[in-house]
Design an enzyme around this catalytic site. Sequence first.
Site, PDB file in Angstrom:
ATOM      1  N   GLN A 266       0.809  -1.039   0.069  1.00 38.28           N
ATOM      2  CA  GLN A 266       0.011   0.098   0.092  1.00 38.28           C
ATOM      3  C   GLN A 266       0.804   1.309   0.097  1.00 38.28           C
ATOM      4  O   GLN A 266       1.935   1.386   0.751  1.00 38.28           O
ATOM      5  CB  GLN A 266      -0.930   0.072   1.240  1.00 38.28           C
ATOM      6  CG  GLN A 266      -1.823   1.279   1.270  1.00 38.28           C
ATOM      7  CD  GLN A 266      -2.857   1.056   0.050  1.00 38.28           C
ATOM      8  OE1 GLN A 266      -2.830   0.323  -0.886  1.00 38.28           O
ATOM      9  NE2 GLN A 266      -3.731   2.337   0.074  1.00 38.28           N
ATOM     10  N   LEU A 267       0.813   2.075  -1.105  1.00 36.72           N
ATOM     11  CA  LEU A 267       1.415   3.281  -1.238  1.00 36.72           C
ATOM     12  C   LEU A 267       1.458   3.912  -0.104  1.00 36.72           C
ATOM     13  O   LEU A 267       0.261   4.169   0.572  1.00 36.72           O
ATOM     14  CB  LEU A 267       0.820   4.136  -2.511  1.00 36.72           C
ATOM     15  CG  LEU A 267       1.680   5.227  -2.603  1.00 36.72           C
ATOM     16  CD1 LEU A 267       2.968   5.087  -3.268  1.00 36.72           C
ATOM     17  CD2 LEU A 267       0.600   6.159  -3.811  1.00 36.72           C
ATOM     18  N   HIS A 268       2.636   4.523   0.412  1.00 36.92           N
ATOM     19  CA  HIS A 268       2.503   5.467   1.601  1.00 36.92           C
ATOM     20  C   HIS A 268       3.627   6.493   1.683  1.00 36.92           C
ATOM     21  O   HIS A 268       4.706   6.335   1.366  1.00 36.92           O
ATOM     22  CB  HIS A 268       2.490   4.752   2.892  1.00 36.92           C
ATOM     23  CG  HIS A 268       3.800   3.811   3.024  1.00 36.92           C
ATOM     24  ND1 HIS A 268       3.979   2.424   2.483  1.00 36.92           N
ATOM     25  CD2 HIS A 268       4.880   3.819   3.576  1.00 36.92           C
ATOM     26  CE1 HIS A 268       5.155   1.896   2.408  1.00 36.92           C
ATOM     27  NE2 HIS A 268       5.673   2.661   3.611  1.00 36.92           N
ATOM     28  N   LEU A 269       3.434   7.825   2.110  1.00 39.21           N
ATOM     29  CA  LEU A 269       4.258   9.034   1.814  1.00 39.21           C
ATOM     30  C   LEU A 269       4.642   9.122   3.537  1.00 39.21           C
ATOM     31  O   LEU A 269       3.874   9.050   4.324  1.00 39.21           O
ATOM     32  CB  LEU A 269       3.408  10.104   1.540  1.00 39.21           C
ATOM     33  CG  LEU A 269       4.246  11.565   1.692  1.00 39.21           C
ATOM     34  CD1 LEU A 269       5.374  11.360   0.799  1.00 39.21           C
ATOM     35  CD2 LEU A 269       3.327  12.682   1.367  1.00 39.21           C
TER      36      LEU A 269
END
Length: 350
Positions: A266-269
């Site tokens: 899951q994309l995360h910044l």
Amino acid sequence: MRVCWLVGTENCGRRLKLPHLEAVVLGRGPGTGITDKKCSRQQVQLKADCNKGYVTVKQIGVNPTSVDLVIVGKDEEVKMKPGQVLHVVNKLYPYTVQFDEEPGKTVTGAEEKIKPGKTPREDSCEKDDVELVPRKAMKVDVVEAQGSSAHPKLSSTGAPPREGASGKKEHLGHWSQGLKSSMQDPEMQVYKDEKTVVIKDKYPKARYHWLILPWDPISSLKSVTRDHLELLEHMDAVGQKMIQQCPARGSLEFRLGYHAVPSMSQLHLHVISQDFDSPALKTKKHWNSFTTDYFLNSEDVIEMVRSKGRVMVKDHVSELLKLPLRCHRCKQQLSTIPQLKEHLKKHWPK
């Protein structure tokens, strides 16, 4: 005796009783009142833990079941707590869960049963697939809701209070899927809007360390295209907002960025302060993942997607994790993590 209710938030506010630690399978049919053929007759399995105060949600059907608009995934499981919203299929048919004290079993005239039966064939879904599901539905008590308790509010920015949760937290599925569970945990959430949620990093590598995740299922930077440009810009803006609201913003510096090859799905910044004052920072890999080119600045990622339509990651970028320990401020090389941490104190704000 504590009991769990699945409460519909639309129309009649239907209430479905979930027995303690018994698997209950719901979907299209009279028990839920759902007639949408995109919803499987056995769409979702629910198992309530009345002692710990959560319901384990497992998607069985082909089309997506979601919790707080995050898709569970076929044959995947997540935990649902009071204050969160379950959409049975395609972001439709919302339910919440409630845990109440019940002195004894009460059956009203409105009670219905979902009886065990033979395994149905999946005669319709979005892709017209036919699926045999080897499960039997458990009995469920259905009672029409009365009063406003069938319509609990979900906070748009805060973390709802947690009912009956145990002190010990569990991960469902492979550890790399942990973010998908954490982003749905009200205790982990510090901000959320219609596009993103901000959670505390479970193992922060600095005094302030947050993760910004999109609700849409995007596995990693490899999946990002120009269509996601507006989302990336929104995530960056949310990160800047988190920094502005931080009480230490005047004395600490922050960076916003992505790991080139993240370990978590899951994309995360990352929004992380540059003090790196944390007991969870333990290894060379931890250090180099935030202080070398392995850490891609948010603005650079946005510009890359805007100009090239995707994120370009250099070959052998993971080799950067093996570099010697070097202070990110003065570039002095240190031999061990304890030595590095002692050195970093020199750069902390006075």
